[in-house]
Design a protein around this motif. Structure first.
Motif, PDB file in Angstrom:
ATOM      1  N   PHE A 222       3.826   1.302  -1.154  1.00  0.00           N
ATOM      2  CA  PHE A 222       4.405   1.313  -2.507  1.00  0.00           C
ATOM      3  C   PHE A 222       3.449   2.013  -3.459  1.00  0.00           C
ATOM      4  N   ASP A 223       2.172   1.678  -3.323  1.00  0.00           N
ATOM      5  CA  ASP A 223       1.157   2.295  -4.161  1.00  0.00           C
ATOM      6  C   ASP A 223       1.167   3.803  -4.003  1.00  0.00           C
TER       7      ASP A 223
ATOM      8  N   VAL B 187       3.169   9.094 -10.666  1.00  0.00           N
ATOM      9  CA  VAL B 187       2.083   9.825 -11.326  1.00  0.00           C
ATOM     10  C   VAL B 187       2.097  11.286 -10.928  1.00  0.00           C
ATOM     11  N   ASN B 188       2.182  11.503  -9.610  1.00  0.00           N
ATOM     12  CA  ASN B 188       2.188  12.886  -9.155  1.00  0.00           C
ATOM     13  C   ASN B 188       3.455  13.588  -9.609  1.00  0.00           C
TER      14      ASN B 188
ATOM     15  N   PHE C  66       0.841  -1.196   0.000  1.00  0.00           N
ATOM     16  CA  PHE C  66       0.000   0.000   0.000  1.00  0.00           C
ATOM     17  C   PHE C  66       0.876   1.245   0.000  1.00  0.00           C
TER      18      PHE C  66
ATOM     19  N   VAL D 202       4.136   4.313  -7.036  1.00  0.00           N
ATOM     20  CA  VAL D 202       3.289   4.412  -8.225  1.00  0.00           C
ATOM     21  C   VAL D 202       2.644   5.783  -8.303  1.00  0.00           C
ATOM     22  N   ASP D 203       1.973   6.165  -7.190  1.00  0.00           N
ATOM     23  CA  ASP D 203       1.365   7.479  -7.202  1.00  0.00           C
ATOM     24  C   ASP D 203       2.418   8.567  -7.205  1.00  0.00           C
TER      25      ASP D 203
END
Lengths: 517, 723
Positions: free
Chosen positions: B645-646, B654-655, B643, B650-651
């Motif tokens: 990691f997410d 994206v951010n 989580f 990952v986010d």
């Protein structure tokens, strides 16, 4: 009128919600209840018309309904207005028309400000989804694909939770970024084929070199994978789901995500068969990661809605796994699992919404002992949860069983690992959902007066039960007699895979066999 | 023989009613029970549906009895459940659709009889035991769950293919979850239910692997087809799946082990047994029906049904034998140190299931199955009897707080006594015949064929049998002998140390009374069955004809070709005599410690001398804690990690992209402001300067205009003049 509908059913299905929505959106704020009622009646009407006409047609071979008119020409490429309903989209279309009125009715009192506008946006969204599901011309598909983003963007951005702006922007930018390359690839192939019709484009692709084919496929896959969402492109989903209003979450999970997997089946596989076969294993691995990853992350969530959102990632992983198995069983399982997920996860979001409307919190820790306060609600929640876990007798089992079966016989080089890990996903599914159920529903009543449980004063009312009963009926129907839903896609899926696996007629027999003259 | 049995099948239109009657009962009671004024209707529906199903099973069984042994089968396919068509598998292309079908043969018929028969008795018992629930409106829910359980269990045993079996398999797991957690407002019940479900799911993971492998091997999941194809499959020199090539036996071993993982989950064997003791949080009839008589034996039934796999999988059988023997002895040892009457019986169940698996592992499928039947009778009697005790003593389950109930509950006492003699294996009660048969078959594997593993398993089994007789005597003595310790009468300080002042035992100081007829009668019937059931399978060495084994025989594949073992039967007699004395000795030991000595001083001294041993045994060797630390904790931590990691990676990416875009646009804004806008402004400025020049012309004074006009006129005139 009814004669016109019979002969132009698909146009009616797409444009009736559109026009109805445009009428409803014009209603002033003070007439919001009327607007909402009209939206509900309109979408219900669309559902019944779709049901009557689509089920009356024989679902054996080919397209049941087909409407095709030349539309316009862009840089010399003809664009057709081409809609068709066949075995691949029949049930998804029905699911869309089924869920829209159900969602509107199920969240009747959830939206208080500008409710009429929200209801109208749902109709516009329905029009976009139906258009995308029915479109047979790739440019038309693209237009609908992008068009349905807008209503959803506004639904999240205007009616969403606290962090709605971030979630809405993330949702739309993720998807737009994903489809940008796809548009380029699409235009490139169209220019080669001289058309936006998938069969012609598929032929044109066959003439391209292998590398180009693969690159083009990846551009397509990226757009669809964002939508599914496939690991690691999934992070927009939890945010969008958590922030979206209940109704938005239901439609997002219920239909919107399916467009990604549907896109693979409808366009990516027939257009790039060899590239798909080449990347099938990679996609399967990503799917398995999504299954396990989604489940593990769902396990540690403290917000019920976010937990369900992550379970979506896991479940959609199953769908993609079935498709990438390239077997009839697996793909059929994926077709069914799309419907399952639409029904079960949609229902879960509805149920979480009902809980939220009463308790104004979604935190697991705020609950406990809900079963003592709301026994009917608990019964429904448990049934839907069990369907989501994939218990036999319910729909979830059939879908997962077929998909796993397909995975086992798929013949991936890493088949053993993929199959075993995917099966493990089923165990984890039970863990995170039942753990949540245990903490929220069982145990002694949470007596803290600030807790969510303390705010639960009444059980489900007649309206909410009326919404949930059809869903439960569907859950068992699909579990007991899935052939109802699988029969129509059997032939198209077999056809699809047969054509995809047929060797490309590029080299002569002599060259293949290496016969020396 | 097996091949003959499958070729002929007759249809009977009544078969589907056996599972669907209880399903109707569950549906009806579940949907309408809440609004029904009287619980009478609930009773009629629930008991009537199971009772009718029982009568139907009897009818069909009689029908089979009248037939030739190889034709004893009734099949009914209801509808096509899933179409597995055109799957390319090892056996060619699978073409058979998976049907929702039932199969009533010697094995499944006998099981159906057991499930509906014992099920019916337990339903009757429940009408008394759950009487309190009638007042608070939960009664209908209990009865609906019980009916649902019977439906699932009947699907498990009657299903004509392995997926139908799995349907029942998961279904009984669900009912177990619901019934353990019946008192859902109690934390322990809720946790125990979840634990049962999840542990079972872990087992089901293995089961699913097993049946997918089977599907790949055979291209079918239908029992008839599987049995018919086995010989052909074994004749292949090697089989290649997943890119690995091995002999058929290797694959059968693998399938057998995978399926056995499922059996370990459902039938509570090591290492997946941990859920069963906790499951005692459910109401006692549930413990009797699900956690003793029927559901937990489904693993045995599965192995028996799949004898075509196991008979050809020697390694898998060895695993079954070893795990069974280990469970038999370990669980029995844990039963020695429990004070909760239901916990003792729970460990006893696990241990007895271990015996059954031992029988299966020795290749004596019918012996294992026979113990399933006798155990169903005596253990159901014991559980229901303990339910009566608990009821009579106001929900008191602690053995230390009971005692002396012999005089108060005569019917219950005598029923439980008979059942105890049966479970301890005293001649001629049923447990003697079934357990002895198993132990003999295991021993025979060493004695005749020389497998050392069998000798080891046999020794463990004998140790387990000793402990069984011991803890059962202990349970009986502590419950029924001595003085009742619940009425404030506790001269030797044996009562459980009170945890708080509100210990409700003090509130009810009047003496316990025998329960009603709807409760003791089922117990008495079961006890009666426990006494006589052994005579259905008297071995030939005792002059019997092994009727039960002969009944199942046409359906079972055999591990080894038949060999005459008549010459070694003196050993069989010796072991029989030995095991009876062995059990009597254990009983006598327990009697000496707990019965002869009302202060239990020897037991207390023992605990004081070996406090850690007692603590370990009493706490089930801390296996739960081990799982928590080794599996559950890491799993959660992994989830947390992913989580994070997410959110971070990952986010973050994206951010990050979003931020880069923002910075870029900021840059562009600067360019806009300073360069683009500068240019625009420059043009504007120039124009302004120019216009400033013009502005001076526009002074507004008439003289200036007149002057300019005049100049213009002059210029015009001059130009005209030149032209």
């Amino acid at each position: 009128m009814s004669a016109w509908i019979s002969s132009h059913l698909l146009t009616f299905l797409v444009f009736a919600p559109l026009f109805w929505g445009l009428i409803v959106i014009a209603f002033p704020e003070r007439l919001a209840p009327l607007a909402r009622l009209l939206a509900l009646l309109g979408s219900t009407g669309v559902f019944f018309i779709a049901l009557i006409h689509l089920l009356r047609a024989s679902p054996e071979y080919g397209a049941l309904f087909d409407e095709r008119i030349p539309w316009f020409t862009i840089v010399g490429l003809p664009v057709d207005y081409h809609l068709a309903a066949d075995g691949l989209n029949l049930w998804l279309v029905l699911l869309t028309t089924f869920l829209t009125p159900l969602t509107l009715f199920g969240t009747w009192n959830s939206i208080t400000k500008r409710a009429g506008t929200a209801a109208a946006l749902f109709l516009l969204l329905e029009a976009g989804m139906l258009g995308a599901l029915l479109a047979q011309d790739l440019l038309l598909f693209y237009l609908f694909w992008e068009a349905m983003l807008l209503p959803m963007y506004f639904l999240i951005g205007v009616w969403g939770g606290e962090d709605r702006k971030y979630a809405a922007n993330k949702f739309i930018l993720y998807t737009l970024a994903g489809s940008l390359l796809w548009l380029v690839a699409l235009l490139y192939v169209a220019s080669k084929a001289g058309s936006f019709a998938p069969p012609l484009m598929a032929q044109a692709v066959q003439t391209l070199p292998d590398k180009v084919q693969k690159t083009l496929f990846l551009a397509f896959a990226l757009a669809f994978a964002v939508k599914i969402p496939l690991f690691p492109l999934h992070t927009w989903l939890p945010d969008a789901h958590t922030e979206a209003p209940t109704a938005g979450s239901v439609i997002l999970a219920g239909v919107l995500l399916k467009l990604g997997t549907y896109g693979f089946i409808r366009f990516a596989i027939p257009m790039f068969p060899s590239a798909f076969i080449h990347y099938a294993q990679a996609l399967a691995i990503l799917s398995v990661i999504a299954i396990i990853y989604g489940a593990l992350v769902a396990m540690v969530q403290w917000d019920i809605k976010k937990l369900v959102a992550y379970s979506s990632v896991s479940h959609m992983g199953f769908v993609m796994l079935g498709i990438s198995s390239m077997t009839v069983i697996g793909t059929q399982g994926a077709m069914l699992q799309m419907l399952n997920h639409g029904i079960s996860t949609g229902a879960l979001f509805l149920l979480v919404g009902m809980l939220y409307d009463r308790a104004h919190t979604r935190m697991i820790a705020d609950f406990g002992g809900v079963a003592s306060k709301m026994p009917i609600f608990t019964t429904f929640f448990l049934i839907v949860t069990l369907s989501s876990i994939g218990l036999p007798l319910t729909n979830g089992f059939v879908g997962e069983f077929l998909i796993l079966n397909g995975t086992y016989i798929a013949g991936f080089a890493w088949g053993r690992m993929i199959a075993i890990l995917a099966t493990l996903g089923i165990v984890l599914g039970a863990v995170y959902l039942l753990w949540m159920v245990k903490r929220v529903f069982w145990g002694p009543v949470n007596t803290d007066e600030d807790s969510g449980t303390a705010h639960l004063h009444e059980d489900l009312n007649a309206r909410e039960i009326a919404v949930l009963v059809p869903i439960v009926v569907m859950i068992f129907w699909m579990g007991l007699h899935p052939q109802t839903f699988l029969a129509s896609s059997q032939a198209p899926v077999e056809q699809l895979l047969k054509e995809a696996k047929a060797p490309a007629p590029r080299m002569s027999v002599m060259q293949v066999q290496g016969v020396k003259p | 023989m097996v091949e003959h049995a499958i070729s002929s099948s007759a249809h009977s239109s009544l078969l589907w009613l056996i599972p669907f009657l209880p399903a109707f009962g569950a549906l009806f009671n579940g949907l309408t029970g809440r609004s029904l004024k009287s619980n009478k209707i609930v009773d009629w529906i629930a008991l009537g549906s199971v009772g009718l199903a029982f009568l139907l099973s009897v009818y069909l069984l009689l029908l089979l009895l009248g037939r030739d042994p190889v034709n004893r089968i009734v099949v009914q396919d209801l509808w096509v459940w899933m179409d597995l068509g055109s799957a390319r598998v090892l056996g060619g292309i699978a073409a058979n659709p998976l049907s929702w079908g039932y199969r009533f043969d010697a094995l499944s018929g006998a099981m159906a009889l057991l499930v509906t028969g014992v099920g019916f008795l337990i339903h009757v018992f429940s009408t008394g035991y759950m009487a309190e629930e009638r007042k608070n409106g939960q009664y209908y829910r209990f009865m609906a769950y019980l009916n649902l359980f019977v439906f699932s269990m009947l699907n498990l045993v009657l299903g004509s293919n392995i997926v139908m079996m799995f349907l029942g398999w998961e279904g009984v797991g669900l009912c177990s979850y619901l019934l353990i957690g019946f008192y859902f407002d109690q934390e322990t019940a809720a946790s125990a239910g979840k634990k049962a479900f999840v542990t079972n799911r872990i087992g089901d993971f293995g089961f699913m692997l097993g049946f997918f492998l089977l599907f790949m091997l055979y291209g079918s999941v239908d029992f008839d087809t599987l049995m018919g194809m086995t010989r052909g499959l074994l004749a292949r020199p090697e089989i290649a799946l997943f890119g690995i090539t091995h002999s058929p036996t290797w694959w059968f071993n693998l399938v057998g082990c995978c399926l056995f993982v499922g059996a370990c989950g459902k039938s509570a064997q090591i290492p997946l047994y941990v859920w069963l003791p906790d499951a005692m949080a459910g109401p006692t009839p549930v413990s009797a029906l699900i956690h003793a008589a029927t559901m937990v034996t489904s693993g045995l039934y599965m192995i028996c049904r799949m004898s075509f796999v196991y008979a050809n999988a020697p390694l898998a059988l060895d695993v079954v034998l070893f795990v069974g023997a280990l469970t038999a002895v370990v669980a029995a040892s844990m039963g020695l140190a429990q004070y909760d009457i239901k916990k003792v019986l729970a460990y006893s169940t696990i241990s007895q299931l271990g015996f059954m698996f031992m029988g299966m592992g020795a290749g004596a499928f019918s012996a294992g199955m026979f113990h399933v039947f006798t155990h169903a009778f005596f253990k159901a009697a014991l559980f229901l009897g303990s339910g009566s005790v608990i009821m009579a003593c106001h929900h008191e389950q602690d053995l230390r707080n009971l005692g002396g109930l012999r005089r108060h509950l005569p019917w219950t006492f005598w029923s439980m006594l008979l059942a105890t003699l049966a479970i301890a294996g005293i001649f001629p009660f049923s447990g003697f015949f079934s357990k002895d048969e198993i132990l003999w078959k295991v021993f025979e594997g060493w004695w005749v064929e020389g497998h050392p593993l069998n000798l080891m398993a046999w020794s463990m089994g004998m140790a387990g049998a000793f402990m069984t007789a011991f803890y059962m005597t202990r349970l009986m003595v502590m419950t029924f002998w001595g003085d009742y310790r619940g009425a404030g009468h506790d001269p030797y300080g044996l009562r459980k140390p009170a945890e708080n002042q509100l210990d409700h035992a003090d509130a009810h100081s009047h003496s316990p009374r025998e329960v009603g007829g709807n409760m003791w009668l089922p117990v008495a019937i079961l006890a009666g069955l426990a006494v006589i059931a052994g005579f259905w399978n008297v071995p030939s060495s005792l002059g019997g004809s092994s009727r039960f084994s002969a009944w199942l025989d046409p359906l079972l594949f055999r591990l080894h070709p038949l060999a005459a073992h008549a010459s070694v039967s003196w050993m069989e007699y010796a072991l029989m005599v030995f095991s009876v004395f062995w059990a009597l000795g254990a009983g006598a030991l327990a009697w000496t410690i707990y019965g002869r000595d009302p202060t239990w001083s020897r037991a207390k001294t023992f605990v004081q001398r070996f406090p850690n041993l007692f603590r370990w045994v009493h706490n089930k060797y801390f296996v739960d804690e081990f799982y928590e630390a080794a599996l559950i904790g890491p799993c959660k931590r992994l989830g947390e990690m992913l989580f994070t990691f997410d959110g971070r990676i990952v986010d973050g990416a994206v951010n990050g992209v979003a931020r880069v875009l923002l910075v870029a646009s900021e840059l562009l804004r600067w360019v806009d402001v300073h360069i683009v806008d500068g240019l625009v402004n420059f043009v504007a400025w120039t124009l302004q300067q120019v216009s400033l020049g013009f502005k001076t012309l526009q002074s507004g004074r008439v003289q200036n205009y007149a002057y300019v006009m005049f100049l213009g006129f002059l210029l015009f005139a001059f130009w005209r003049f030149l032209a």
